[in-house]
Design a protein around this motif. Structure first.
Motif, short mmCIF file in Angstrom:
data_model
loop_
_atom_site.label_atom_id
_atom_site.label_comp_id
_atom_site.label_asym_id
_atom_site.label_seq_id
_atom_site.Cartn_x
_atom_site.Cartn_y
_atom_site.Cartn_z
N GLY A 69 0.82 -1.17 -0.07
CA GLY A 69 -0.01 -0.02 0.08
C GLY A 69 0.82 1.08 0.04
O GLY A 69 1.87 1.26 0.31
N TYR A 70 0.21 2.02 -0.41
CA TYR A 70 0.74 3.79 -0.44
C TYR A 70 0.51 4.55 0.55
O TYR A 70 -0.40 4.65 0.77
N ASN A 71 1.50 4.78 1.54
CA ASN A 71 1.52 5.63 2.61
C ASN A 71 1.91 7.35 2.21
O ASN A 71 3.26 7.19 2.17
N PRO A 72 1.04 8.09 1.83
CA PRO A 72 1.44 9.54 1.77
C PRO A 72 2.32 10.18 2.51
O PRO A 72 2.83 11.17 2.27
N PHE A 73 2.45 9.92 3.99
CA PHE A 73 2.87 10.25 5.00
C PHE A 73 4.18 9.81 5.19
O PHE A 73 5.04 10.23 6.10
N ALA A 84 12.46 17.64 8.94
CA ALA A 84 10.91 17.94 8.93
C ALA A 84 10.55 19.02 9.27
O ALA A 84 10.93 19.51 10.50
N LEU A 85 9.72 19.92 8.76
CA LEU A 85 9.35 21.30 9.35
C LEU A 85 7.95 21.17 9.83
O LEU A 85 7.20 20.35 9.22
N ALA A 86 7.73 21.71 10.99
CA ALA A 86 6.45 21.52 11.69
C ALA A 86 6.12 22.86 12.31
O ALA A 86 6.60 23.81 12.62
N GLY A 87 4.58 22.86 12.06
CA GLY A 87 4.05 24.60 12.76
C GLY A 87 2.53 24.68 12.19
O GLY A 87 2.02 23.61 11.63
N LEU A 146 0.59 12.39 10.33
CA LEU A 146 1.46 13.34 10.49
C LEU A 146 2.54 13.15 11.61
O LEU A 146 3.85 13.44 11.29
N ILE A 147 2.18 12.61 12.58
CA ILE A 147 3.32 12.31 13.64
C ILE A 147 4.10 11.24 13.36
O ILE A 147 5.44 11.22 13.58
N GLY A 148 3.88 10.31 12.55
CA GLY A 148 4.59 9.31 11.82
C GLY A 148 5.65 10.02 11.00
O GLY A 148 6.83 9.56 10.94
N THR A 149 5.15 10.97 10.42
CA THR A 149 6.33 11.75 9.59
C THR A 149 7.38 12.28 10.19
O THR A 149 8.64 12.20 9.94
#
Length: 320
Positions: A69-73, A84-87, A146-149
């Protein structure tokens, strides 16, 4: 020694027991590990949680391979490190990545322009560092995945908008979310937390200086780096490289010049033996010693397998 676990820990443990997916279980375990007291009485519990996390990560990876499967994150790592930029919305993440990498990311004045992670490669001297633009989060939470990213990255660039009257709320929202999820830790007590750098974006705005002073007064221990994409970002690039804590090692074949175009990237503190593992899986068993130019006392000095290498060393492996 008693563990003295907090109510917040037991709440996270309850979420772990109720979780039905590996991702939710890992999320809960990360939180349990980040908020538990760190002392001798919890050492066994910490080890058990880390073991469960490792098992869940392996199971999750196996399931992904089986399903195809494809995980986009999920972002595959490239270059000398993944940042990774976060905000919160409209804090300048996309504009910064566009400036540093020239990647074609969406930059707009309206929120939630970025819906899935997008990448760009930032040059720094003779290497490239991967920057990941991510969807914004709010005080209500983060997009699923997102947290996984963030956890997959090597470092977090946390952005706030110094031109906004909401910059204080952005700081509180960011730290609350990322520390509760065990992604970062200002106290340095979470062993699996990532290094991070807090950036105050749009530092050239007329309101930026006043907002910066308010933040310094309310958070005297807060280390915040003012940034403007319209100014020289060389110091920021150098700071990112230093926080990644990696070294560049140039390989050399006997009788030939050193290969200075594509250095091997290793963590600081790595040894000659670590380099051998990186070069070829058969080299560690055949490795006799190495010749080092750079950090050695003299050029071409023969050193042992456990010799600790330094940034920009040139190394010739001596194979039996």
């Amino acid at each position: 020694m008693p563990a003295n676990l907090t109510p917040q820990y037991y709440e996270a443990e309850a979420r772990y027991k109720k979780a039905s997916t590996p991702e939710d279980k890992m999320d809960a375990l990360q939180e349990m590990l980040s908020i538990m007291p760190k002392h001798k009485g919890t050492e066994k519990l910490q080890a058990d949680i880390k073991k469960r996390l490792a098992q869940l990560r392996e199971e999750s990876q196996q399931k992904k391979k089986q399903k195809g499967g494809y995980n986009p994150f999920h972002v595959e790592k490239q270059g000398a490190g993944q940042v990774a930029l976060a905000g919160c919305p409209n804090t300048g993440k996309s504009a910064l990545i566009s400036t540093l990498t020239r990647a074609k990311v969406k930059v707009a004045d309206f929120p939630f322009t970025t819906s899935i992670p997008a990448t760009g490669m930032m040059p720094y001297e003779d290497i490239m560092i991967q920057l990941v633009d991510t969807p914004p989060f709010t005080e209500d939470g983060a997009p699923p995945g997102l947290i996984g990213t963030f956890r997959n990255a090597d470092m977090i660039l946390l952005t706030i908008d110094l031109s906004s009257g909401d910059c204080l709320d952005q700081v509180e929202t960011s730290f609350t979310l990322l520390e509760e999820r065990g992604v970062i830790d200002r106290e340095g007590e979470n062993p699996v937390a990532l290094p991070f750098l807090l950036l105050g974006m749009k530092a050239d705005h007329p309101d930026a200086d006043a907002n910066l002073e308010v933040l310094k007064e309310l958070y005297p221990q807060l280390e915040l780096t003012p940034v403007s994409i319209h100014q020289d970002l060389t110091n920021l690039q150098e700071t990112i490289f230093k926080i990644l804590d990696v070294i560049r090692i140039y390989g050399k074949t006997p009788g030939k010049k050193a290969q200075l175009e594509r250095p091997f990237i290793l963590k600081s503190g790595s040894t000659v033996l670590d380099l051998a593992y990186t070069v070829h899986r058969d080299f560690p068993d055949k490795l006799k010693s190495a010749l080092v130019w750079g950090s050695a006392r003299f050029d071409g000095q023969a050193v042992a397998k456990d010799y600790v290498l330094h940034d920009k060393d040139i190394v010739e492996l001596v194979i039996q």
